[in-house]
Motif scaffolding. Sequence first.
Motif, PDB file in Angstrom:
ATOM      1  N   GLY A  46      32.540  46.016  40.340  1.00 16.51           N
ATOM      2  CA  GLY A  46      31.970  47.344  40.396  1.00 16.51           C
ATOM      3  C   GLY A  46      30.500  47.278  40.021  1.00 16.51           C
ATOM      4  O   GLY A  46      30.161  46.722  38.974  1.00 16.51           O
ATOM      5  N   ALA A  49      28.805  53.357  39.241  1.00 15.00           N
ATOM      6  CA  ALA A  49      29.877  54.340  39.096  1.00 15.00           C
ATOM      7  C   ALA A  49      29.295  55.714  38.811  1.00 15.00           C
ATOM      8  O   ALA A  49      28.232  55.841  38.186  1.00 15.00           O
ATOM      9  CB  ALA A  49      30.816  53.934  37.972  1.00 15.00           C
ATOM     10  N   ALA A  97      34.403  53.573  46.841  1.00 13.29           N
ATOM     11  CA  ALA A  97      35.709  53.610  46.198  1.00 13.29           C
ATOM     12  C   ALA A  97      35.922  54.895  45.417  1.00 13.29           C
ATOM     13  O   ALA A  97      34.997  55.412  44.785  1.00 13.29           O
ATOM     14  CB  ALA A  97      35.853  52.418  45.262  1.00 13.29           C
ATOM     15  N   ARG A  99      37.989  55.899  42.217  1.00 13.14           N
ATOM     16  CA  ARG A  99      38.567  55.110  41.136  1.00 13.14           C
ATOM     17  C   ARG A  99      39.131  56.012  40.045  1.00 13.14           C
ATOM     18  O   ARG A  99      38.818  57.201  39.977  1.00 13.14           O
ATOM     19  CB  ARG A  99      37.486  54.199  40.547  1.00 13.14           C
ATOM     20  N   SER A 103      37.609  53.559  34.385  1.00 12.37           N
ATOM     21  CA  SER A 103      38.008  52.193  34.726  1.00 12.37           C
ATOM     22  C   SER A 103      37.531  51.852  36.119  1.00 12.37           C
ATOM     23  O   SER A 103      36.960  52.687  36.820  1.00 12.37           O
ATOM     24  CB  SER A 103      39.531  52.058  34.665  1.00 12.37           C
ATOM     25  N   TRP A 104      37.770  50.589  36.507  1.00 11.78           N
ATOM     26  CA  TRP A 104      37.539  50.165  37.878  1.00 11.78           C
ATOM     27  C   TRP A 104      38.851  49.948  38.613  1.00 11.78           C
ATOM     28  O   TRP A 104      38.919  49.127  39.541  1.00 11.78           O
ATOM     29  CB  TRP A 104      36.660  48.923  37.908  1.00 11.78           C
ATOM     30  N   SER A 105      39.858  50.695  38.208  1.00  9.50           N
ATOM     31  CA  SER A 105      41.098  50.711  38.976  1.00  9.50           C
ATOM     32  C   SER A 105      40.880  51.639  40.161  1.00  9.50           C
ATOM     33  O   SER A 105      40.676  52.844  39.996  1.00  9.50           O
ATOM     34  CB  SER A 105      42.250  51.229  38.111  1.00  9.50           C
ATOM     35  N   VAL A 106      40.887  51.076  41.361  1.00  5.97           N
ATOM     36  CA  VAL A 106      40.507  51.809  42.566  1.00  5.97           C
ATOM     37  C   VAL A 106      41.743  52.387  43.242  1.00  5.97           C
ATOM     38  O   VAL A 106      42.720  51.670  43.492  1.00  5.97           O
ATOM     39  CB  VAL A 106      39.746  50.896  43.540  1.00  5.97           C
ATOM     40  N   ARG A 107      41.666  53.671  43.549  1.00  4.87           N
ATOM     41  CA  ARG A 107      42.777  54.342  44.232  1.00  4.87           C
ATOM     42  C   ARG A 107      42.605  54.304  45.746  1.00  4.87           C
ATOM     43  O   ARG A 107      43.585  54.190  46.482  1.00  4.87           O
ATOM     44  CB  ARG A 107      42.859  55.785  43.755  1.00  4.87           C
ATOM     45  N   TRP A 109      39.923  52.870  49.039  1.00  2.64           N
ATOM     46  CA  TRP A 109      38.809  52.013  49.447  1.00  2.64           C
ATOM     47  C   TRP A 109      38.278  52.437  50.799  1.00  2.64           C
ATOM     48  O   TRP A 109      39.049  52.863  51.669  1.00  2.64           O
ATOM     49  CB  TRP A 109      39.283  50.563  49.587  1.00  2.64           C
TER      50      TRP A 109
END
Length: 118
Positions: A46, A49, A97, A99, A103-107, A109
């Motif tokens: 990432g 953000a 992304a 996300r 966090s950098w948990s991507v839902r 893309w």
Amino acid sequence: VQLVESGGGLVQPGGSLRLSCSASGYTLSGFCMGWVRQAPEKEREGVAAIDTDGSTSYADSVKGRFTISRDISKKPLYLYLQMNNLKPEDTGIYYCAVRVCGSWSVRYWGQGTQVTVS
């Protein structure tokens, strides 16, 4: 959710590019978003953000050179990445992304856009 990036290309070191991402299909104004880069033979990272309140954060490698912004005033929503003073190590595929905030948990893309600095 559909994310579509544009604006990549080939640029010389020291040059600039502006990436755009149109985001549609959901109420995205309440989501956190960002730009993720995958350099050749490296894992995705990432780089920039933006949170629901508009606050921004950057990877150390791009701080002071990249600026993330968004336009949520119309649909589709737009996310931007202004990249200045580009370096060869900025080369990679850049993904828009959606996300998980904090966090950098991507839902979701985008398909990615290639940036080559050479």
